[in-house]
Motif scaffolding. Sequence first.
Motif, PDB file in Angstrom:
ATOM      1  N   GLU A 142       0.823  -1.182   0.000  1.00 16.80           N
ATOM      2  CA  GLU A 142       0.000   0.000   0.000  1.00 16.80           C
ATOM      3  C   GLU A 142       0.871   1.250   0.000  1.00 16.80           C
ATOM      4  OE1 GLU A 142      -2.984   0.124   2.988  1.00 16.80           O
ATOM      5  OE2 GLU A 142      -3.505  -2.004   2.790  1.00 16.80           O
ATOM      6  N   THR A 143       0.436   2.226  -0.814  1.00 14.89           N
ATOM      7  CA  THR A 143       1.166   3.492  -0.883  1.00 14.89           C
ATOM      8  C   THR A 143       0.693   4.401   0.244  1.00 14.89           C
ATOM      9  OG1 THR A 143       1.313   3.291  -3.281  1.00 14.89           O
ATOM     10  CG2 THR A 143       1.720   5.464  -2.336  1.00 14.89           C
ATOM     11  N   VAL A 144       1.592   4.751   1.138  1.00 12.89           N
ATOM     12  CA  VAL A 144       1.262   5.655   2.239  1.00 12.89           C
ATOM     13  C   VAL A 144       1.373   7.102   1.782  1.00 12.89           C
ATOM     14  CG1 VAL A 144       1.868   6.388   4.582  1.00 12.89           C
ATOM     15  CG2 VAL A 144       2.063   3.962   3.926  1.00 12.89           C
ATOM     16  N   GLU A 145       2.459   7.411   1.049  1.00 17.05           N
ATOM     17  CA  GLU A 145       2.661   8.784   0.588  1.00 17.05           C
ATOM     18  C   GLU A 145       3.598   8.772  -0.617  1.00 17.05           C
ATOM     19  OE1 GLU A 145       4.105  13.173   2.331  1.00 17.05           O
ATOM     20  OE2 GLU A 145       4.196  11.364   3.579  1.00 17.05           O
ATOM     21  N   ALA A 146       3.311   9.644  -1.594  1.00 11.31           N
ATOM     22  CA  ALA A 146       4.208   9.862  -2.732  1.00 11.31           C
ATOM     23  C   ALA A 146       4.790  11.266  -2.594  1.00 11.31           C
ATOM     24  CB  ALA A 146       3.452   9.703  -4.047  1.00 11.31           C
ATOM     25  N   PHE A 147       6.086  11.353  -2.317  1.00 13.18           N
ATOM     26  CA  PHE A 147       6.721  12.649  -2.069  1.00 13.18           C
ATOM     27  C   PHE A 147       6.944  13.404  -3.373  1.00 13.18           C
ATOM     28  CE2 PHE A 147       7.878   9.856   1.428  1.00 13.18           C
ATOM     29  CZ  PHE A 147       7.602  10.658   2.538  1.00 13.18           C
TER      30      PHE A 147
END
Length: 555
Positions: free
Chosen positions: A82-87
Amino acid sequence: MLNKYFINYSNNNYTLLLKRCVLLCVLFVGFSTFSQTAPKVSTKIDTTSIKIGDQITFTVTVETDTTAQVIFPEGQTFSPLETVEAFATDTTRQNDRMTLQKIYALTQFDSGSYKIPAQRIEINGEGFLTDSTRIINVANVAVDTLAQKMYDIKPLMEVDKSYSAIWKILLLVILGLLIIGGLLYWFVFRKKPLTEEEKVALLPPYDRALLELKNLEKSKYLIQDEYKEYYSELTGIVRSYLEEDANVSALESTTDELIGKLELLKDAGELKIDDDTLQQFKRILQTADLVKFAKSKPDTSVAEQDRQSIEQIVHKTHDALPEPTVEELMEQEEYKEELEKKKQKKKIIYASVAVIGVLVISFAAASAYYGFTYVKDTILGHPTKELLEGEWVSSSYGYPPISLETPQVLTRQETKLTPEMKGSIKELQMFSYNSNQGFFMVGTTSTTLAQEVEPEFNKSIEAFIKNLEKGGAKNIITKQEEFVTVTGVKGIKVFGSGKFPVPGSDELIDGEYSILLFGGKGFQQQIIINWLEEDEYAQEIVDRILGSVEVKTEL
């Protein structure tokens, strides 16, 4: 007119059309050779082992020309992770080269070993896939079972279903029925209190005549010298009585004709009245004629005496009439029953008219608020409206998977590859649903190519249009635009309208179609939808399906 055509559209015909379109599409899929270009894509991760819920840092680095356009994947494209955050993308430039760095924070809440899927990076419109061989091990969190007492798993608990919405509907229906019932009772079935005139009209002729004579005595006709009105009412009372009780046509008879009829009844023994009474009655009628037509004005005492004489005549006539026979009494009873039936029939008619009126008003109000077509289709039914308002299904189909939401589940279609197609296609998976009662179809196709090359979408589109024309379609209008899924995956949308044939008939119906094409090196994905033109419910279904489309960009 169109309904009789699209109702006959069978599942077999739709399936055959879908297969022919798709097989020809994939037959003409072109292959563009891949050659090593200047751009360079590399990845790295900070760790390969985490505990449940911890995060890893996945870094994608792209080295390319400063003029290149680079698009990184967005959304949940790292499944099963799962992607938590894309900086934000970090960019550094040196001469005519630049380095782009994109960092993603990933996690997983189930223990096990997971492979990071390859990510599609678009550089100047060309797709580059990242390495997908990295394995992430997710370990359980250690639990001290000695210090922590273990408990058995609790059994399932039954929860009562909430009927609040149903109760609201039932309360509204009951309230509406109570209002309608109250109105019907008040205006139709309720026994209304009788007015004085109605009470007098219900009295027997003899009692009613005496009552009217008493009221005439209390009137102010004589005080106000209104003799004409006085004698008109006096003779009207006695004539009405004779017509009802003695069955003599007295209201339309002249004085001589009325006296003659009474004498005939007397001679026939049907009216036992003496001659003096008849002569006295004749004199009063003649006096009334003089007052009404010759403007004669007798003394007040004479007028009062005439009223008393008429009262005596009513008494004597009533006593002179023979008692009614059993047959006459039965006829009177039947007559009363017939009158009661007529009254009951009138009440039923009034109630029916009231109910119909309420229904018409309700239909008109609903049509004004929701629209006539919507109310009509709700009452009479509509095939695509039932699909739209039914329970939808969300699922993934084929490999690489195509995820979408549809009114009904798509079923697998058996396909056979020709020897010519086997040279370029490794695997072909098709799923579709065809409405039994409407010109509506949705299907998906996942094609795995024999070589890792980019598919040529233009050839697929041309093959699809040619196949429609070969099947008898005419006036095909084609439009094309870019399509982006909710997670940012880009594809091509081809849509338009035309006249399509109905199997077993020479008629053509107006329909619309929409095709979505996705793909990358070694695979191609298609979604095909067609529906009846100007069907607003079908258009809502199509919009909902297109809004739920999601595809995977790796093999």
